[in-house]
Design a protein around this motif. Structure first.
Motif, PDB file in Angstrom:
ATOM      1  N   VAL A  63       0.833  -1.178   0.000  1.00  0.00           N
ATOM      2  CA  VAL A  63       0.000   0.000   0.000  1.00  0.00           C
ATOM      3  C   VAL A  63       0.876   1.238   0.000  1.00  0.00           C
ATOM      4  N   SER A  64       0.499   2.222  -0.798  1.00  0.00           N
ATOM      5  CA  SER A  64       1.246   3.476  -0.854  1.00  0.00           C
ATOM      6  C   SER A  64       0.297   4.567  -1.333  1.00  0.00           C
ATOM      7  N   ASP A  65       0.703   5.814  -1.115  1.00  0.00           N
ATOM      8  CA  ASP A  65      -0.121   6.932  -1.582  1.00  0.00           C
ATOM      9  C   ASP A  65      -0.389   6.834  -3.075  1.00  0.00           C
ATOM     10  N   GLN A  66       0.635   6.490  -3.814  1.00  0.00           N
ATOM     11  CA  GLN A  66       0.528   6.495  -5.271  1.00  0.00           C
ATOM     12  C   GLN A  66      -0.463   5.438  -5.778  1.00  0.00           C
ATOM     13  N   ASN A  67      -0.313   4.187  -5.288  1.00  0.00           N
ATOM     14  CA  ASN A  67      -1.205   3.159  -5.847  1.00  0.00           C
ATOM     15  C   ASN A  67      -2.639   3.308  -5.352  1.00  0.00           C
ATOM     16  N   VAL A  68      -2.828   3.801  -4.112  1.00  0.00           N
ATOM     17  CA  VAL A  68      -4.186   4.020  -3.630  1.00  0.00           C
ATOM     18  C   VAL A  68      -4.832   5.181  -4.386  1.00  0.00           C
ATOM     19  N   ARG A  69      -4.084   6.250  -4.605  1.00  0.00           N
ATOM     20  CA  ARG A  69      -4.613   7.379  -5.361  1.00  0.00           C
ATOM     21  C   ARG A  69      -5.011   6.951  -6.762  1.00  0.00           C
ATOM     22  N   SER A  70      -4.191   6.108  -7.374  1.00  0.00           N
ATOM     23  CA  SER A  70      -4.494   5.624  -8.718  1.00  0.00           C
ATOM     24  C   SER A  70      -5.794   4.824  -8.733  1.00  0.00           C
ATOM     25  N   MET A  71      -5.990   3.956  -7.731  1.00  0.00           N
ATOM     26  CA  MET A  71      -7.205   3.152  -7.673  1.00  0.00           C
ATOM     27  C   MET A  71      -8.431   4.021  -7.401  1.00  0.00           C
ATOM     28  N   VAL A  72      -8.293   5.006  -6.522  1.00  0.00           N
ATOM     29  CA  VAL A  72      -9.404   5.903  -6.222  1.00  0.00           C
ATOM     30  C   VAL A  72      -9.817   6.670  -7.474  1.00  0.00           C
ATOM     31  N   GLU A  73      -8.832   7.156  -8.238  1.00  0.00           N
ATOM     32  CA  GLU A  73      -9.138   7.900  -9.463  1.00  0.00           C
ATOM     33  C   GLU A  73      -9.849   7.016 -10.484  1.00  0.00           C
ATOM     34  N   LYS A  74      -9.431   5.745 -10.572  1.00  0.00           N
ATOM     35  CA  LYS A  74     -10.089   4.831 -11.510  1.00  0.00           C
ATOM     36  C   LYS A  74     -11.533   4.567 -11.086  1.00  0.00           C
ATOM     37  N   ILE A  75     -11.746   4.430  -9.775  1.00  0.00           N
ATOM     38  CA  ILE A  75     -13.104   4.202  -9.279  1.00  0.00           C
ATOM     39  C   ILE A  75     -13.980   5.417  -9.549  1.00  0.00           C
ATOM     40  N   GLU A  76     -13.441   6.587  -9.290  1.00  0.00           N
ATOM     41  CA  GLU A  76     -14.210   7.822  -9.478  1.00  0.00           C
ATOM     42  C   GLU A  76     -14.489   8.115 -10.949  1.00  0.00           C
ATOM     43  N   SER A  77     -13.683   7.549 -11.852  1.00  0.00           N
ATOM     44  CA  SER A  77     -13.901   7.775 -13.284  1.00  0.00           C
ATOM     45  C   SER A  77     -15.215   7.167 -13.754  1.00  0.00           C
ATOM     46  N   GLY A  78     -15.685   6.148 -13.028  1.00  0.00           N
ATOM     47  CA  GLY A  78     -16.964   5.535 -13.351  1.00  0.00           C
ATOM     48  C   GLY A  78     -16.918   4.551 -14.503  1.00  0.00           C
ATOM     49  N   LYS A  79     -15.754   4.279 -15.041  1.00  0.00           N
ATOM     50  CA  LYS A  79     -15.639   3.341 -16.155  1.00  0.00           C
ATOM     51  C   LYS A  79     -15.731   1.915 -15.631  1.00  0.00           C
ATOM     52  N   SER A  80     -16.649   1.132 -16.177  1.00  0.00           N
ATOM     53  CA  SER A  80     -16.914  -0.211 -15.671  1.00  0.00           C
ATOM     54  C   SER A  80     -15.699  -1.118 -15.753  1.00  0.00           C
ATOM     55  N   ARG A  85     -14.053  -3.300 -11.417  1.00  0.00           N
ATOM     56  CA  ARG A  85     -13.829  -4.627 -10.860  1.00  0.00           C
ATOM     57  C   ARG A  85     -12.372  -4.826 -10.465  1.00  0.00           C
ATOM     58  N   ASP A  86     -11.461  -4.446 -11.343  1.00  0.00           N
ATOM     59  CA  ASP A  86     -10.034  -4.633 -11.055  1.00  0.00           C
ATOM     60  C   ASP A  86      -9.607  -3.803  -9.848  1.00  0.00           C
ATOM     61  N   ALA A 145     -28.148  -1.277 -12.415  1.00  0.00           N
ATOM     62  CA  ALA A 145     -27.702  -1.909 -13.655  1.00  0.00           C
ATOM     63  C   ALA A 145     -26.340  -1.405 -14.099  1.00  0.00           C
ATOM     64  N   ARG A 146     -25.872  -0.290 -13.510  1.00  0.00           N
ATOM     65  CA  ARG A 146     -24.608   0.300 -13.952  1.00  0.00           C
ATOM     66  C   ARG A 146     -23.395  -0.386 -13.328  1.00  0.00           C
ATOM     67  N   VAL A 147     -23.601  -1.164 -12.254  1.00  0.00           N
ATOM     68  CA  VAL A 147     -22.486  -1.804 -11.563  1.00  0.00           C
ATOM     69  C   VAL A 147     -22.825  -3.272 -11.331  1.00  0.00           C
ATOM     70  N   GLU A 148     -21.863  -4.149 -11.622  1.00  0.00           N
ATOM     71  CA  GLU A 148     -22.084  -5.577 -11.439  1.00  0.00           C
ATOM     72  C   GLU A 148     -22.262  -5.911  -9.962  1.00  0.00           C
ATOM     73  N   MET A 149     -23.001  -6.986  -9.702  1.00  0.00           N
ATOM     74  CA  MET A 149     -23.216  -7.422  -8.328  1.00  0.00           C
ATOM     75  C   MET A 149     -21.890  -7.722  -7.625  1.00  0.00           C
ATOM     76  N   GLU A 150     -20.968  -8.318  -8.337  1.00  0.00           N
ATOM     77  CA  GLU A 150     -19.673  -8.637  -7.732  1.00  0.00           C
ATOM     78  C   GLU A 150     -18.985  -7.372  -7.214  1.00  0.00           C
ATOM     79  N   VAL A 151     -19.049  -6.294  -7.986  1.00  0.00           N
ATOM     80  CA  VAL A 151     -18.409  -5.037  -7.586  1.00  0.00           C
ATOM     81  C   VAL A 151     -19.124  -4.443  -6.371  1.00  0.00           C
TER      82      VAL A 151
END
Length: 420
Positions: free
Chosen positions: A92-109, A113-114, A152-158
């Protein structure tokens, strides 16, 4: 000799039945068999409709994350050294968490999941990771945002991954407040996703959802009211009480109902939906855990404060009998809740059938024991016990005598105990 020392035996449980590699993201099919997500997804996308291990035809191609197995694999990898880069414990680091947060906030399906799978890896890897994520600026709002998009915009797994993350971090310092803020800013839209998980999610996700609902309601009146006014959510919780036998799930559901049943309309809706009958059956069931019984008594006590609740208890005499039978078999708090219910039915409502049910359950002797054994310290509860003894002794003596219940036995053996 050196080669033997370097050889690591991988538990067969940790290997994907398809690839035979250590699973990075284990998921389970409806057949109960677990595979690595990438392997089973490729199998299903190739047009197969069977479980590769059992060759059973799949009634559903949905799969759910096996977070327990994922955690075991991570712990094993840390202890033995990862046999492959894919199973390495996440850092865990600032960089990789920030990257994941930005991907989540982008809303791209394709990112959700990843990113959510990686976050689950992080929170399950250790307490230090969990605390780091909980305190990371923007992390909690991003996870709440996944649930708020939902449907419908987000899979059940997510959605299940998101609820698992919230359940893991919500007890960390300051997280509950950030959850309240994020949920209210999004106008409580996440409740629809939580309701969906309660209806269609895995057992583990249902338990996590109920716990998150309870956390959302603690010390947050707006959240309590928003949840209480969502009838679909209430009905989903009640359906779990009536249809699921898992005691951990029932315990979590009761805790969430206790936390949110603060308005008269919420209590009335629960009563109309059959809560009194469900709780009575749970109290009488010998397989019900003590924790579930105690919470059931607490919820019944809350329902007895409204006219609809008392009326339902009058119309369902089994409730009074079930409560009377729990006296002196639960904690002090449980006994106080039980006395409150009995007083509401027998004294406040004056229900004759309820009074008879208490007598037939040896409830009078138990109430006297509660009074003399220190199981009720507050003046209010002692007064209720005294009221109950007076009402039951005067109102049901003849009925008890006619039934051969020997009501006089209570008087002859307990004359040293004076009602308050």
């Amino acid at each position: 000799m050196v080669r033997d020392k370097l050889y690591i035996t991988v538990p067969s449980l940790f290997r994907c039945p398809i690839s035979m590699d250590v699973m990075r993201s284990p998921v389970s099919l409806c057949t109960g068999v677990t595979y690595d997500r990438s392997s089973i997804q490729y199998w299903l996308d190739s047009g197969h409709d069977t479980c590769p291990a059992t060759m059973q035809t799949l009634p559903s191609k949905d799969f759910v994350p096996n977070l327990t197995l994922r955690r075991l694999i991570n712990l094993w990898a840390q202890s033995n050294g990862p046999p492959s880069p894919a199973s390495a414990s996440p850092s865990v680091s600032d960089q990789n968490v920030r990257s994941m947060v930005e991907k989540i906030e982008s809303g791209k399906s394709e990112n959700l999941r990843d990113s959510m799978s990686k976050i689950v890896d992080l929170v399950t890897a250790g307490d230090e990771n969990r605390r780091f994520l909980a305190s990371f600026d923007g992390f909690v709002p991003a996870i709440v945002g996944v649930l708020s998009r939902g449907g419908a915009r987000v899979e059940m797994e997510v959605l299940e991954l998101a609820i698992a993350v919230l359940d893991s971090v919500v007890t960390e310092n300051g997280v509950r407040e950030r959850v309240h803020t994020s949920v209210s800013k999004r106008n409580y839209s996440c409740l629809s996703s939580i309701c969906l998980i309660l209806q269609k999610g895995s057992l583990k996700s249902k338990i996590e959802s109920a716990r998150v609902l309870e956390s959302m309601a603690v010390n947050a009146e707006p959240s309590k009211r928003a949840i209480a006014e969502n009838q679909d959510l209430f009905h989903a919780l009640l359906h779990l009480l009536s249809s699921e036998t898992d005691q951990n799930l029932q315990d979590a559901v009761l805790s969430s109902l206790i936390a949110v049943s603060v308005t008269h309309s919420a209590k009335a809706e629960l009563v109309r939906s059959g809560l009194i009958q469900l709780l009575s059956q749970a109290l009488l069931n010998p397989n019900t855990t003590n924790s579930v019984k105690e919470k059931g008594l607490k919820l019944l006590s809350m329902m007895s404060t409204c006219a609809e609740g008392r009326s339902a208890m009058r119309d369902w005499p089994e409730c009074t009998r079930a409560v009377a039978e729990r006296l002196m078999k639960v904690s002090r708090a449980g006994n106080e809740e039980a006395v409150t219910v009995l007083w509401s039915v027998c004294c406040l409502l004056g229900d004759k059938r309820g009074q008879e049910a208490v007598v037939k359950s040896n409830g009078v002797a138990k109430i006297l024991l509660v009074m003399q054994s220190g199981y009720c310290e507050g003046h209010r509860i002692r007064r209720m016990c005294g009221d109950l003894v007076k009402v039951l002794s005067s109102g049901c003596k003849s009925a008890a005598g006619a039934a051969g219940l020997g009501f006089g036995l209570y008087e002859s053996k307990t004359t040293h105990i004076m009602p308050c």
